[in-house]
Design a protein around this motif. Structure first.
Motif, short mmCIF file in Angstrom:
data_model
loop_
_atom_site.label_atom_id
_atom_site.label_comp_id
_atom_site.label_asym_id
_atom_site.label_seq_id
_atom_site.Cartn_x
_atom_site.Cartn_y
_atom_site.Cartn_z
N TYR A 111 0.83 -1.21 0.00
CA TYR A 111 0.00 0.00 0.00
C TYR A 111 0.86 1.25 0.00
O TYR A 111 0.53 2.25 -0.64
CB TYR A 111 -0.93 0.03 1.21
N PHE A 112 1.99 1.23 0.71
CA PHE A 112 2.90 2.37 0.71
C PHE A 112 3.47 2.61 -0.69
O PHE A 112 3.51 3.73 -1.16
CB PHE A 112 4.03 2.14 1.72
N HIS A 113 3.89 1.55 -1.34
CA HIS A 113 4.49 1.71 -2.67
C HIS A 113 3.47 2.13 -3.72
O HIS A 113 3.82 2.75 -4.72
CB HIS A 113 5.21 0.43 -3.09
N TYR A 114 2.21 1.78 -3.52
CA TYR A 114 1.15 2.22 -4.43
C TYR A 114 0.59 3.59 -4.05
O TYR A 114 -0.30 4.10 -4.72
CB TYR A 114 0.01 1.20 -4.49
N GLY A 115 1.09 4.19 -2.97
CA GLY A 115 0.67 5.52 -2.57
C GLY A 115 -0.62 5.58 -1.80
O GLY A 115 -1.20 6.66 -1.65
N LEU A 116 -1.10 4.46 -1.28
CA LEU A 116 -2.37 4.45 -0.54
C LEU A 116 -2.20 4.90 0.92
O LEU A 116 -3.15 5.37 1.53
CB LEU A 116 -3.00 3.06 -0.60
N ILE A 117 -1.00 4.72 1.48
CA ILE A 117 -0.71 5.19 2.84
C ILE A 117 0.61 5.93 2.82
O ILE A 117 1.39 5.83 1.85
CB ILE A 117 -0.66 4.02 3.87
#
Length: 86
Positions: A27-33
């Motif tokens: 999720y961090f790498h996809y920009g969600l968090i």
């Protein structure tokens, strides 16, 4: 409830924690968090959690049926040898 089921549930429980850990990284790498795990959590996962998941996975393998199958094969061969000798 036998040991194989107990090991299976322990393995699944710890593996689900591992899934949550990797999901947050994704999720961090996809920009969600905005944040990832702390370094101390990374160290705990890489040393302890993966070790537990790996060994509980090995422990839940049904080794007994392999042993039983081999024993049954030996008994069948012994019976066949006795019948052939009659």
């Amino acid at each position: 409830m036998n040991w194989n089921n107990i090991w299976r549930y322990i393995h699944l429980g710890f593996a689900l924690v591992l899934v949550v850990y990797h999901s947050r990284i994704a999720y961090f790498h996809y920009g969600l968090i905005d944040t990832v795990w702390d370094a101390s959590i990374d160290k705990w996962v890489s040393t302890t959690l993966i070790f537990i998941v790996m060994w509980t996975g090995f422990a839940k393998w049904p080794i007994y049926p392999w042993y039983k199958k081999r024993q049954n094969r030996k008994k069948r061969e012994a019976r066949a040898a006795m019948k052939a000798g009659e």
